[in-house]
Scaffold this active site. Structure first.
Site, PDB file in Angstrom:
ATOM      1  N   CYS A   1       0.698  -1.147  -0.065  1.00  0.00           N
ATOM      2  CA  CYS A   1      -0.080   0.053   0.209  1.00  0.00           C
ATOM      3  C   CYS A   1       0.766   1.268  -0.002  1.00  0.00           C
ATOM      4  O   CYS A   1       1.973   1.336   0.572  1.00  0.00           O
ATOM      5  CB  CYS A   1      -0.998  -0.181   1.176  1.00  0.00           C
ATOM      6  N   HIS A   2       0.655   2.361  -0.684  1.00  0.00           N
ATOM      7  CA  HIS A   2       1.260   3.384  -0.960  1.00  0.00           C
ATOM      8  C   HIS A   2       0.646   4.523  -1.219  1.00  0.00           C
ATOM      9  O   HIS A   2      -0.470   4.782  -1.289  1.00  0.00           O
ATOM     10  CB  HIS A   2       2.550   3.209  -1.805  1.00  0.00           C
TER      11      HIS A   2
END
Length: 623
Positions: free
Chosen positions: A575-576
């Protein structure tokens, strides 16, 4: 009949090893690592193993030994790490002797720090056995790999190479993984070049440095998704007491202009980062012409040749086309959508991947008429119960699904921006055909690796015939020892931006050696604040990292919550591009983090860590 001459004797064993600088003559002394004076072990008998803990070095000593080993490898044409009693080592030494090649041989059972040397070698090469052979700074491998290289002719080519290359490393591809690797290698003192050239899409779309994620992937997708969420929030706001009488309309041109402006700033930031780290950036298409040499062709057709000791392929993937009449002439892909200068209007999305559904979702959220044409099922390879719920949710938002159909022809009925297109589709379960009229047709049916025109066949890099991807070992090394690959071109590896970024950093450290400690800090700009124009110097993260510490300590602060963790493994997050991502980007620069503190717009950093810990099987903390 004359007897054949006896084989030449093996080269004499080097009693010590050295780390000369570039261009300097080798020395036979090096610090406290000495050659043993005693004889080798008798044939058939292994040397006595060291006492427990004898081969273990302190962190600083281990780093110093690693530095000296790299110096030894760089300072000699051929280096063989061997043991006197090992028959495989003897075979390799006899091979080089028969070739008349002088070798620098280090017998690990005859030096004081042999166990430490072997441990450091395993960190550098991921090979735990001897012999370990280096030729002109390229790790050939063990006995089997060395003889395979000899039989294929690669060993002779490596021996003939002039070690005076233009660069230590050339990275082909300026995406997330390639840039990460290039910058880390430069920080480690290497001379690095990045070759990056975006071949325009059939619609003529191209972009700058940064790769798919920055330009035509994660960043613009999330920002357009945010635009759709804001529209939904306007509807919900009345239930929370917001009163407004004006009719709210969405401007596609305003949105795309703001998003492209932000993307342009990111691309420019990548160029500045390369310049600050003295990485040479060339906007040209890289293609291998022979071993250790690439041809770089710019947009004007001008060519230049460059050589390097090592190469990293990080060219990523591009969207696939259907191969039907009219697809390249009239359809668009995700390469074109995010910079489209006009509102796409009624849109047919062809495909059922997450890219297709994400695009269909935010287009519908912006108030457009959206139809999704599905060949078989939604989100093949994902949990189908969840996939069905995603489809049902999108139908509630007004998305129409045409299941079990595939396009067979796209015709242009009317020019314009966006114009009108007729799509003829055929059933996958029978002979039924249907027609539909749309303003835009968006293809999202998969992606193909950009490996076909790199000249990989000229140097012997294996490429999967089925997928076009590059098989590598656990260290991202291809079938050619001096060529590595990271990112979406890899066969059977996760296709995630954070994975590519971390893989690029770690690859550079394995190839060129790491550092013991460093302080990282950053002012970051949460993605949700960019288009809204909020202050970009508010959120701050700082990390003090000690690579030699076996235990990682992290303290994160966000408003009123303090979290103290002890990490046994730091994974690459999937996740970013949020507050938590900005913190974790700094966090993952080195393996071991001693102290980390962050002050952000909210406690989302810590909340993200807690959610990540809850759902990730490889992330464990001790409070």
């Amino acid at each position: 009949m004359a007897q054949p001459p006896p084989p030449p004797p093996p080269p004499s064993r080097a009693q010590t090893f050295s780390t000369p600088g570039r261009g300097s003559s080798p020395s036979r002394r090096l610090g406290n690592v000495r050659g043993a004076a005693g004889p080798p072990s008798p044939p058939g008998r292994r040397a006595r193993p060291p006492a427990p803990g004898a081969g273990r070095l302190s962190g600083a000593a281990r780093e110093e030994l690693r530095r000296r080993l790299l110096g030894l490898i760089e300072g000699h044409r051929v280096v063989i790490f061997s043991k006197t009693y090992c028959p495989h080592s003897t075979r390799v030494k006899e091979l080089f002797s028969s070739l008349g090649v002088d070798c620098n041989i280090l017998e690990l059972d005859q030096v004081d720090e042999g166990a430490g040397v072997q441990e450091a070698l395993s960190e550098i090469t991921s090979q735990r056995t001897v012999p370990s052979v280096f030729v002109n700074r390229v790790h050939v491998g063990g006995c089997d790999h060395t003889f395979q290289a000899h039989q294929s002719g690669l060993l002779q080519q490596l021996l003939q190479q002039d070690p005076a290359y233009d660069y230590d490393l050339i990275v082909i591809g300026g995406g997330s993984g390639g840039l990460s690797c290039a910058q880390e290698a430069a920080v480690l003192g290497r001379k690095v070049m990045v070759l990056d050239f975006v071949v325009p899409s059939p619609r003529g779309t191209a972009w700058g440095l940064g790769g798919t994620c920055v330009n035509v992937g994660c960043i613009p997708k999330k920002l357009m998704h945010q635009a759709a969420l804001l529209g939904q929030a306007l509807t919900d706001s009345r239930k929370f007491g917001w009163e407004y009488s004006q009719q709210v309309r969405h401007s596609w041109a305003t949105m795309t202009e703001a998003i492209q402006s932000h993307i342009g700033s990111l691309s420019w930031g990548h160029r500045l980062a390369l310049r600050e780290k003295a990485v040479t950036y060339v906007n040209s298409y890289g293609e291998f012409v022979e071993h250790h040499k690439v041809k770089a062709t710019n947009e004007k057709g001008q060519e230049a040749l460059y050589t390097a000791a090592k190469f990293v392929i990080a060219t990523g993937e591009r969207p696939r086309y259907l191969g039907i009449p009219g697809d390249r002439e009239y359809c668009i892909t995700s390469d074109d959508l995010f910079s489209l200068p006009y509102c796409p209007g009624a849109t047919l999305v062809v495909g059922a991947s997450y890219v297709a559904l994400e695009c269909a979702g935010f287009l519908a959220g912006l108030g457009l008429e959206v139809t999704v044409m599905v060949r078989s099922v939604l989100l093949r390879g994902f949990d189908q119960e969840m996939a069905e719920k995603v489809g049902a949710s999108m139908q509630q938002l007004g998305v129409r699904f045409l299941c079990k159909f595939v396009p067979v022809e796209v015709q242009q009925l009317e020019r314009g921006l966006p114009g009108r297109l007729k799509v003829v589709a055929k059933s996958t379960e029978g002979t039924e055909t249907i027609e539909g009229i749309y303003n835009t047709v968006l293809l999202a049916i998969g992606r193909d690796s950009c490996t076909k025109k790199l000249g990989l066949e000229k140097i012997g890099v294996n490429v999967s015939e089925k997928t076009g991807k590059i098989p590598v070992n656990d260290e991202e090394q291809t079938s050619v020892p001096y060529v590595y690959a990271v990112g979406d071109v890899l066969e059977g590896k996760p296709q995630l931006t954070p994975v590519a970024v971390q893989a690029g950093k770690l690859l550079a450290r394995r190839l060129f050696g790491g550092r013991s400690e460093k302080v990282y800090h950053t002012l970051f700009w949460p993605l949700e604040w960019t288009v809204a124009g909020r202050d970009n110097n508010t959120c701050y993260a700082k990390i003090i990292c000690n690579k030699l510490d076996n235990v990682r300590h992290v303290v994160g602060s966000g408003h009123a919550l303090i979290l103290k963790c002890r990490f046994y493994r730091v994974p690459s997050p999937g996740c970013h591009h949020g507050c938590g991502h900005a913190l974790l980007q700094e966090w993952l620069h080195l393996r071991n983090c001693c102290l980390c503190s962050s002050i952000g717009s909210s406690s989302s950093c810590v909340q993200f860590i807690l959610r990540w810990r809850q759902h990730s099987p490889v992330f464990r903390t001790h409070f």
